[in-house]
Design an enzyme around this catalytic site. Sequence first.
Site, mmCIF file in Angstrom:
data_model
loop_
_atom_site.group_PDB
_atom_site.id
_atom_site.type_symbol
_atom_site.label_atom_id
_atom_site.label_comp_id
_atom_site.label_asym_id
_atom_site.label_seq_id
_atom_site.Cartn_x
_atom_site.Cartn_y
_atom_site.Cartn_z
ATOM 1 N N SER A 133 0.843 -1.195 0.000
ATOM 2 C CA SER A 133 0.000 0.000 0.000
ATOM 3 C C SER A 133 0.879 1.246 0.000
ATOM 4 C CB SER A 133 -0.928 0.006 1.230
ATOM 5 O OG SER A 133 -0.165 -0.001 2.425
ATOM 6 N N SER A 184 1.659 3.235 -2.378
ATOM 7 C CA SER A 184 2.496 3.339 -3.588
ATOM 8 C C SER A 184 3.911 2.818 -3.380
ATOM 9 C CB SER A 184 2.548 4.792 -4.095
ATOM 10 O OG SER A 184 1.287 5.223 -4.532
ATOM 11 N N GLY A 214 6.967 0.701 -3.814
ATOM 12 C CA GLY A 214 7.452 -0.205 -4.846
ATOM 13 C C GLY A 214 6.766 -0.053 -6.190
ATOM 14 N N ARG A 259 -10.576 -0.506 2.851
ATOM 15 C CA ARG A 259 -10.557 0.201 4.145
ATOM 16 C C ARG A 259 -10.753 1.681 3.868
ATOM 17 N NH1 ARG A 259 -6.367 3.311 2.178
ATOM 18 N NH2 ARG A 259 -4.698 2.017 1.361
#
Length: 417
Positions: free
Chosen positions: A156, A158, A160, A280
């Site tokens: 999460s 972003s 990588g 979420r």
Amino acid sequence: MATRALILVEGTRGSGLPYVQTALRLGLHPIALSADPAQYDYLATEGVEAIGVDTDNLDALIRQCSQLRATYDIAGITSSKESVYATVGKLCRYFDIPGPNPASIEQCCDKFVQRQLLAEAGVPIPAYRVAANAADVESSAAELGLPVIVKPAVGSGSMGVRLCRSIDELAEHTAYLLNGKHIWRSPPKVLVEEFAQGPAYYAAVMGHEVVGIGAADYDPPPHFVYRECTIPALLTDEEHKRIADVSLSCLPALGLDWGPKSIEVRWTKRGPVVIEVNPRLSGAPTPQLIKLAYGVDLISEHIKLVIGDEPNLRKRESQVAAGRFLVADSDGTLDWIDGASRAAAVTGVTEVRLYVEPKAPIVRKGDYRDCIGHVVAASPSHAQTEAILQRAVASIGWSIKPLPTVDEREKPGGPSP
């Protein structure tokens, strides 16, 4: 009568404090469970009961919650952190209290599985391949055609994620992901995707209702670091309907029938294409923007859902709210940062937050960790809100002192390595 407690498993930099404050406002006693409670400075500031426990160990969490139940009435268990959200769902199932379906969360958090399920349901998504090694990545990119997005299948913020426009960039990023620099929480699995080009939007969803659609702006590629988000996005009624419809079509495909979701979309030549479904609540400052724009407090309504109450998503305001992130422009040591008080004094600014203090090391990663603060503003119009943000951000300045080079460290009397 036992005190009603809300168990918060881990937290996040942006939303952890609002969850604590909202719980207190709702008359609940927040209790934080974390592998390292000291990492959340707001716990001590707010005087929150914090317990150290291995939050990757479901049995340890069950034992801890069972002990707490001897003293407290556990009204609910939740988290603002995606990596533990499936575990939260399992805890809720164990204690028979409202919560997300852990199997749905787990399959959604694996972006390859998510892609498969969305494709099977006919939801428009980018073309994609999955790769386990460098050869797979290279052949996948050749099939799809450069440029491509290359990213971990699980993760999460972003982390990588990179746009690779050439064979050299592809090889460099593949080596970064697979040769030990990227930290994997699961066996390495890389997604190679078509680069869906067009304006970025995201839908904030609670249950089966789209509460709001925001516009997202990023720093220039190859990385995808948030620069600004605005709610509501400037859309025609038809565009709004199409983004809302495609967002809601993801829910049955992924089994997400409960609680908050954030769905990222790009408006491409073929219309809205789903980039990612996050099972979420959106990270900060989106919940604050929704509250400013519509008068709907998503964190409060999420906690109500968690403790078995009915959420109220009726809109009571009509403003344009936007958040601008302050993004580090170089690596080194933060020498100074100031102007936050001047920015906060600008009419229409509702929050200025700095995440770092002078002397902090700055090492850019090409993801959310590059952000060193944010400014939030609201007004009756898009143009006015943008002007307020521009003025506020212009009054904040900082200086990052470059790290000494090898040559400088080796000079007589130079800095110690």
